[in-house]
Enzyme design. Sequence first.
Site, PDB file in Angstrom:
ATOM      1  N   LYS A  28      33.908  -7.216 -30.304  1.00 10.31           N
ATOM      2  CA  LYS A  28      34.842  -6.383 -31.072  1.00 10.31           C
ATOM      3  C   LYS A  28      34.443  -6.294 -32.529  1.00 10.31           C
ATOM      4  CE  LYS A  28      39.058  -6.916 -28.341  1.00 10.31           C
ATOM      5  NZ  LYS A  28      40.422  -7.453 -28.338  1.00 10.31           N
ATOM      6  N   LYS A  74      33.066  -3.305 -17.015  1.00 11.89           N
ATOM      7  CA  LYS A  74      34.451  -3.440 -16.561  1.00 11.89           C
ATOM      8  C   LYS A  74      35.266  -2.245 -17.026  1.00 11.89           C
ATOM      9  CE  LYS A  74      36.329  -5.823 -20.568  1.00 11.89           C
ATOM     10  NZ  LYS A  74      36.973  -6.943 -21.203  1.00 11.89           N
ATOM     11  N   LYS A 109      39.999   0.151 -21.848  1.00 14.92           N
ATOM     12  CA  LYS A 109      40.400   1.280 -22.703  1.00 14.92           C
ATOM     13  C   LYS A 109      39.320   1.609 -23.710  1.00 14.92           C
ATOM     14  CE  LYS A 109      44.840   2.057 -21.766  1.00 14.92           C
ATOM     15  NZ  LYS A 109      45.814   3.093 -21.849  1.00 14.92           N
TER      16      LYS A 109
HETATM   17  P1  TYM Z   1      44.530  -7.746 -22.125  1.00 19.54           P
HETATM   18  O1  TYM Z   1      45.793  -7.170 -22.654  1.00 19.54           O
HETATM   19  O2  TYM Z   1      43.242  -7.222 -22.625  1.00 19.54           O
HETATM   20  O3  TYM Z   1      44.498  -7.621 -20.567  1.00 19.54           O
HETATM   21  C1  TYM Z   1      45.578  -8.045 -19.746  1.00 19.54           C
HETATM   22  C2  TYM Z   1      45.044  -8.648 -18.464  1.00 19.54           C
HETATM   23  O4  TYM Z   1      44.257  -7.703 -17.733  1.00 19.54           O
HETATM   24  C3  TYM Z   1      43.032  -8.289 -17.354  1.00 19.54           C
HETATM   25  N1  TYM Z   1      41.989  -7.240 -17.258  1.00 19.54           N
HETATM   26  C4  TYM Z   1      41.201  -7.038 -16.189  1.00 19.54           C
HETATM   27  N2  TYM Z   1      41.124  -7.663 -15.003  1.00 19.54           N
HETATM   28  C5  TYM Z   1      40.213  -7.192 -14.112  1.00 19.54           C
HETATM   29  N3  TYM Z   1      39.405  -6.141 -14.343  1.00 19.54           N
HETATM   30  C6  TYM Z   1      39.448  -5.474 -15.526  1.00 19.54           C
HETATM   31  N4  TYM Z   1      38.646  -4.420 -15.746  1.00 19.54           N
HETATM   32  C7  TYM Z   1      40.373  -5.928 -16.511  1.00 19.54           C
HETATM   33  N5  TYM Z   1      40.677  -5.509 -17.775  1.00 19.54           N
HETATM   34  C8  TYM Z   1      41.664  -6.326 -18.203  1.00 19.54           C
HETATM   35  C9  TYM Z   1      42.729  -9.289 -18.446  1.00 19.54           C
HETATM   36  O5  TYM Z   1      41.813 -10.268 -18.010  1.00 19.54           O
HETATM   37  C10 TYM Z   1      44.103  -9.847 -18.728  1.00 19.54           C
HETATM   38  O6  TYM Z   1      44.421 -10.902 -17.855  1.00 19.54           O
HETATM   39  N6  TYM Z   1      43.897 -12.027 -24.618  1.00 19.54           N
HETATM   40  C11 TYM Z   1      44.659 -11.415 -23.548  1.00 19.54           C
HETATM   41  C12 TYM Z   1      46.156 -11.493 -23.733  1.00 19.54           C
HETATM   42  C13 TYM Z   1      46.729 -12.855 -23.970  1.00 19.54           C
HETATM   43  C14 TYM Z   1      46.870 -13.894 -23.006  1.00 19.54           C
HETATM   44  C15 TYM Z   1      47.519 -14.961 -23.690  1.00 19.54           C
HETATM   45  C16 TYM Z   1      46.520 -14.036 -21.666  1.00 19.54           C
HETATM   46  C17 TYM Z   1      47.254 -13.306 -25.136  1.00 19.54           C
HETATM   47  N7  TYM Z   1      47.746 -14.583 -24.971  1.00 19.54           N
HETATM   48  C18 TYM Z   1      47.816 -16.160 -23.056  1.00 19.54           C
HETATM   49  C19 TYM Z   1      46.807 -15.230 -21.042  1.00 19.54           C
HETATM   50  C20 TYM Z   1      47.451 -16.287 -21.719  1.00 19.54           C
HETATM   51  C21 TYM Z   1      44.290  -9.940 -23.478  1.00 19.54           C
HETATM   52  O7  TYM Z   1      43.888  -9.357 -24.447  1.00 19.54           O
HETATM   53  O8  TYM Z   1      44.543  -9.356 -22.301  1.00 19.54           O
END
Ligand code: TYM
Length: 332
Positions: free
Chosen positions: A112, A195, A198
């Site tokens: 990022k 993957k 967005k």
């Molecule tokens: P975020 O908002 O980017 O994504 C939410 C969840 O979706 C999963 N994900 C995917 N899984 C499979 N294939 C894909 N192409 C794909 N794209 C996204 C992500 O792995 C995620 O589980 N940092 C985290 C948010 C967060 C969090 C936490 C998660 C903040 N605090 C504490 C767990 C525990 C995030 O940005 O997810």
Amino acid sequence: RPRVLSGIQPTAGSFHLGNYLGAVRQWVALQETHDAFYMVVDLHAITVPQDPKELRANTRLAVAQLLAAGLEPDRCTLFVQSHVPEHAQLAWVMNCLTGFGEASRMTQFKDKSAKQGADRASVGLFTYPVLQVADILLYQANEVPVGEDQRQHIELTRDLAERFNGRFGDTFTVPSAYILKETAKIYDLQDPSIKMSKSASTPKGLINLLDEPKATAKKVKSAVTDTDTVIRFDRENKPGVSNLLSIYSVLTGADIAELEEKYAGKGYGALKTDVAEVMVEFVTPFRDRTQQYLDDPETLDAILAKGAEKARSVAAETLARAYDMVGFLPAK
Ligand code: TYM
């Protein structure tokens, strides 16, 4: 009951298929068997610039989608991260236990910040994973249901929990990542080597859950496959076909071997038509339910108020213990 915690960012527009299959679907299942805490991570969202009005609307939209996906406020604790001030408070303590080099090695940060340029990337983006560590440890979570891209952050959480416990005495549960192999990584429909996301995907390769179902069907039908014609699960040599098979398999409950048999001798067109159909069956009611929740902001706010209260009662207890272990003088 063992405890789970997870979070999702309030992104503009809607969640995508990777979010749903990789994470949210598991959240829905785990609320039946676990003491479950799920949150919309607005503090994480502001690590990149956000328009205040849009952030507020996207946070509501995220909550509505989680409810539409099947989270039930009576079976899990659903809340917004900024409603629980302990997240930022514990994050500070954890920042002070994290090495500068250690934080620099986080691959999501590297990706990022490289995109934004070092001067544009915020310090918040740099410490993003440490806030996530605090999110998880505050609830003494045993498991964290996420997609593969979050694995490194869960590893950091384990390291910091062990470091804190070793230095100050037993305080935090050391959590494990809960990642299902079949849906750990859903791939872009146009470029199955990356993957679905967005930021990286082209609009044609990205399935937004709230798009017109017709548009979604069209994207599935124009998914990239390969020049061969055999429908077989082979991630290495047939990534596009394998991605469609995974998606179809989880949405219908049919296993991959069964599907390979079903499509033996048939072309890619048949598979795509069927995947498009189950996808439309899934997104059509999902959109309607999301809209119903959006149309009733009072109910939504009441759910969040209850969730925040419950989350705070757990988070406050853990924070008080962590502050005490660190040696902060109790406020009298
Ligand atoms: P975020 O908002 O980017 O994504 C939410 C969840 O979706 C999963 N994900 C995917 N899984 C499979 N294939 C894909 N192409 C794909 N794209 C996204 C992500 O792995 C995620 O589980 N940092 C985290 C948010 C967060 C969090 C936490 C998660 C903040 N605090 C504490 C767990 C525990 C995030 O940005 O997810």
